[in-house]
Design a protein around this motif. Structure first.
Motif, short mmCIF file in Angstrom:
data_model
loop_
_atom_site.label_atom_id
_atom_site.label_comp_id
_atom_site.label_asym_id
_atom_site.label_seq_id
_atom_site.Cartn_x
_atom_site.Cartn_y
_atom_site.Cartn_z
N SER A 224 33.35 26.73 50.94
CA SER A 224 33.31 25.40 50.34
C SER A 224 34.42 25.11 49.35
O SER A 224 34.83 23.95 49.20
CB SER A 224 31.95 25.17 49.64
OG SER A 224 31.76 26.15 48.64
N ALA A 225 34.92 26.12 48.64
CA ALA A 225 35.89 25.86 47.57
C ALA A 225 36.73 27.10 47.29
O ALA A 225 36.50 28.17 47.86
CB ALA A 225 35.17 25.41 46.30
N VAL A 226 37.69 26.89 46.39
CA VAL A 226 38.58 27.97 45.93
C VAL A 226 38.27 28.21 44.46
O VAL A 226 38.17 27.27 43.66
CB VAL A 226 40.06 27.59 46.12
CG1 VAL A 226 40.96 28.70 45.62
CG2 VAL A 226 40.34 27.28 47.58
N TYR A 227 38.14 29.48 44.07
CA TYR A 227 37.76 29.84 42.71
C TYR A 227 38.78 30.82 42.12
O TYR A 227 39.51 31.49 42.85
CB TYR A 227 36.37 30.49 42.69
CG TYR A 227 35.29 29.66 43.33
CD1 TYR A 227 34.61 28.70 42.60
CD2 TYR A 227 34.93 29.89 44.67
CE1 TYR A 227 33.61 27.95 43.19
CE2 TYR A 227 33.93 29.14 45.26
CZ TYR A 227 33.28 28.17 44.52
OH TYR A 227 32.29 27.43 45.11
N LEU A 228 38.75 30.88 40.80
CA LEU A 228 39.46 31.95 40.11
C LEU A 228 38.70 33.24 40.32
O LEU A 228 37.49 33.30 40.09
CB LEU A 228 39.57 31.65 38.61
CG LEU A 228 40.61 30.61 38.16
CD1 LEU A 228 40.41 30.30 36.68
CD2 LEU A 228 42.02 31.13 38.41
N LYS A 229 39.38 34.28 40.73
CA LYS A 229 38.71 35.55 40.93
C LYS A 229 38.28 36.16 39.61
O LYS A 229 37.19 36.74 39.51
CB LYS A 229 39.65 36.50 41.68
CG LYS A 229 39.00 37.83 42.01
CD LYS A 229 39.93 38.73 42.80
CE LYS A 229 39.23 40.04 43.14
NZ LYS A 229 40.14 40.96 43.91
N ASP A 230 39.13 36.04 38.60
CA ASP A 230 38.81 36.57 37.27
C ASP A 230 38.75 35.39 36.31
O ASP A 230 39.77 34.91 35.82
CB ASP A 230 39.87 37.57 36.84
CG ASP A 230 39.51 38.26 35.52
OD1 ASP A 230 38.39 38.03 35.02
OD2 ASP A 230 40.38 39.01 35.01
N THR A 231 37.55 34.91 36.06
CA THR A 231 37.40 33.71 35.23
C THR A 231 37.77 33.96 33.77
O THR A 231 38.06 33.01 33.04
CB THR A 231 35.95 33.21 35.29
OG1 THR A 231 35.05 34.26 34.90
CG2 THR A 231 35.61 32.75 36.70
N GLU A 232 37.74 35.21 33.33
CA GLU A 232 38.09 35.53 31.95
C GLU A 232 39.49 36.12 31.82
O GLU A 232 39.88 36.60 30.76
CB GLU A 232 37.06 36.52 31.37
CG GLU A 232 35.65 35.96 31.30
CD GLU A 232 34.68 36.95 30.69
OE1 GLU A 232 35.14 38.08 30.38
OE2 GLU A 232 33.50 36.60 30.52
N GLY A 233 40.24 36.07 32.87
CA GLY A 233 41.59 36.61 32.83
C GLY A 233 42.54 35.73 32.04
O GLY A 233 42.31 34.52 31.85
N GLU A 234 43.62 36.33 31.58
CA GLU A 234 44.61 35.63 30.77
C GLU A 234 45.94 35.50 31.51
O GLU A 234 47.00 35.37 30.90
CB GLU A 234 44.82 36.35 29.44
CG GLU A 234 43.56 36.41 28.58
CD GLU A 234 43.79 37.14 27.26
OE1 GLU A 234 44.91 37.70 27.11
OE2 GLU A 234 42.89 37.13 26.42
N GLN A 235 45.89 35.54 32.83
CA GLN A 235 47.13 35.47 33.59
C GLN A 235 47.82 34.11 33.41
O GLN A 235 49.05 34.04 33.34
CB GLN A 235 46.85 35.71 35.08
CG GLN A 235 46.43 37.13 35.41
CD GLN A 235 44.93 37.32 35.30
OE1 GLN A 235 44.21 36.45 34.79
NE2 GLN A 235 44.45 38.47 35.78
N ALA A 236 47.03 33.04 33.34
CA ALA A 236 47.64 31.71 33.18
C ALA A 236 48.39 31.61 31.85
O ALA A 236 49.48 31.02 31.78
CB ALA A 236 46.56 30.63 33.27
N ILE A 237 47.80 32.18 30.79
CA ILE A 237 48.50 32.20 29.51
C ILE A 237 49.75 33.05 29.59
O ILE A 237 50.79 32.74 29.01
CB ILE A 237 47.55 32.69 28.40
CG1 ILE A 237 46.33 31.77 28.29
CG2 ILE A 237 48.27 32.79 27.07
CD1 ILE A 237 45.31 32.24 27.29
N GLY A 238 49.66 34.14 30.34
CA GLY A 238 50.82 35.00 30.50
C GLY A 238 51.97 34.32 31.23
O GLY A 238 53.14 34.59 30.95
#
Length: 221
Positions: A82-96
């Motif tokens: 049904s959808a696409v999700y973040l695999k690690d919801t608490e990860g900081e990759q986006a900030i990185g």
């Protein structure tokens, strides 16, 4: 008694050849004129140098974009029916991802300021403007190149291509748009510091032309 009359002043005499040896002739060689020496290479040359610096700094954004794409952490995604999700919801990759771009932009700004200062120590307003404008253009170019080199922006098509439950990387995205100004700010600060510490100094207006320092004398009454 009659008071003695003050003798009239002697008529003005043209300077003779045996004038005092320390008296220099007026600049320009003509009495009553002052000679001016051009300070710097001229506005036309400064503007031309500023254009060259702007283009060179902006083109360096290609290298920044490649390094950002190569060094930035990947944001893992996963899809179901049904959808696409973040695999690690608490990860900081986006900030990185944002932090990597900002640090690289700061480094590029410092290096570009050092190179420009070594090539053109006199500085000038056109050169400072060129560093600022070139840094912004280079950051924009790096941002678009990184996105182009990174994973596709069509997340749905990518998820269908890899299959259900398979981890894949999110598109490269710059969330903090203020990072686009990091290059220019670093370049301006470093160039200002180098110019203040090692730039050419204006001559002392009270220095004696014969080497001995002088101080301004108060007017006599």
């Amino acid at each position: 008694m009659t008071a003695p009359l003050t003798p009239p002043p002697p008529p003005h005499q043209p300077p003779s050849d045996d004038a005092h040896p320390w008296q220099a002739p007026p600049a320009g060689g003509v009495a009553g004129t002052v000679g001016y020496e051009q300070d710097g290479p001229g506005m036309k040359t400064e503007v031309l140098e500023a254009v060259v610096v702007t283009v060179a700094v902006a083109l360096a954004g290609v290298l920044l974009g490649v390094l950002w794409w190569w060094l930035a952490p990947h944001v893992p995604l996963i899809a179901d029916d049904s959808a696409v999700y973040l695999k690690d919801t608490e990860g900081e990759q986006a900030i990185g991802v944002d932090g990597t771009f900002t640090l690289l932009a700061l480094a590029f700004g410092a290096v570009s300021a050092v190179v420009v200062f070594l090539v053109r120590r006199r500085g000038g307003v056109p050169l400072v403007v060129a560093l600022a404008v070139g840094g912004v253009l280079g950051s924009l170019l790096a941002w678009r190149i990184g996105i182009w080199l990174g994973p596709t922006q069509n997340v749905v098509a990518h998820a269908k291509a890899v299959g259900k439950g398979v981890t894949f990387s999110a598109p490269l995205k710059l969330g903090a748009k203020g990072a686009l100004l990091a290059w220019s700010l670093a370049g301006l600060v470093v160039h200002l510091g180098l110019t203040a510490l090692f730039g050419p100094r204006d001559p002392d207006p009270y220095a004696s032309p014969y080497g001995a320092p002088t101080s301004p004398q108060p007017p006599t009454v």
